[in-house]
Design a protein around this motif. Structure first.
Motif, mmCIF file in Angstrom:
data_model
loop_
_atom_site.group_PDB
_atom_site.id
_atom_site.type_symbol
_atom_site.label_atom_id
_atom_site.label_comp_id
_atom_site.label_asym_id
_atom_site.label_seq_id
_atom_site.Cartn_x
_atom_site.Cartn_y
_atom_site.Cartn_z
ATOM 1 N N ILE A 9 5.147 -121.238 -52.004
ATOM 2 C CA ILE A 9 5.869 -120.289 -51.145
ATOM 3 C C ILE A 9 5.185 -118.916 -51.189
ATOM 4 N N GLU A 10 4.856 -118.449 -52.376
ATOM 5 C CA GLU A 10 4.213 -117.133 -52.524
ATOM 6 C C GLU A 10 2.861 -117.113 -51.819
ATOM 7 N N THR A 11 2.123 -118.204 -51.928
ATOM 8 C CA THR A 11 0.825 -118.294 -51.267
ATOM 9 C C THR A 11 0.985 -118.232 -49.751
ATOM 10 N N LYS A 71 6.025 -107.719 -53.098
ATOM 11 C CA LYS A 71 7.348 -107.297 -53.560
ATOM 12 C C LYS A 71 8.073 -108.452 -54.257
ATOM 13 N N GLY A 72 7.441 -109.613 -54.307
ATOM 14 C CA GLY A 72 8.051 -110.788 -54.916
ATOM 15 C C GLY A 72 7.965 -110.767 -56.429
ATOM 16 N N LYS A 73 8.508 -111.803 -57.038
ATOM 17 C CA LYS A 73 8.558 -111.859 -58.495
ATOM 18 C C LYS A 73 7.191 -112.026 -59.137
ATOM 19 N N TYR A 74 6.192 -112.465 -58.375
ATOM 20 C CA TYR A 74 4.871 -112.674 -58.955
ATOM 21 C C TYR A 74 4.080 -111.394 -59.138
ATOM 22 N N GLY A 75 4.369 -110.371 -58.384
ATOM 23 C CA GLY A 75 3.733 -109.070 -58.564
ATOM 24 C C GLY A 75 2.220 -109.081 -58.560
#
Length: 123
Positions: A9-11, A71-75
């Motif tokens: 999802i982050e990718t 801005k997501g949790k992965y930073g």
């Protein structure tokens, strides 16, 4: 969510940053071709970047490139250190590993013989 799914999802979110940064690059290179300096104030490119902040990223421009801070949790922060060069990179290896993409480290990208800094349009 499973960590592997979260990574996928982050990718996918990086596509937003890649597309916006590419659009800014095109506009900046048009300016350079007309012997104008690159713009570091994103509000002057409001037709391309309506806001410095989207749901997924905060964008910042410099006199030579642009970056998108997640801005997501992965930073992580994706960078295009040079509009002229146009390639994206990560600042550190830990950030790059959070994504399912093969971004080079910024230090490695800038050290490449074929890297173009774009300093001539930096103002």
């Amino acid at each position: 969510m499973l960590p592997k799914f979260s990574k996928v999802i982050e990718t996918r979110k990086t596509t937003e940053a890649e597309e916006l940064m590419a659009a800014v690059r095109i506009e900046q290179e048009k300016r350079c071709a007309l012997d104008k300096d690159y713009i570091s104030d994103l509000s002057k490119l409001s037709d391309i970047v309506p806001s410095k902040e989207t749901k997924n990223f905060v964008y910042n421009a410099s006199t030579t490139g642009i970056e998108a801070q997640s801005k997501g949790k992965y930073g992580y922060t994706l960078k295009m250190p040079s509009y002229r060069d146009g390639r994206l990179c990560c600042e550190n290896e830990e950030e790059c590993l959070k994504l399912n993409k093969d971004y080079p480290l910024c230090s490695e990208l800038i050290a490449r013989a074929d890297y173009q800094s774009g300093e001539e349009c930096a103002g």
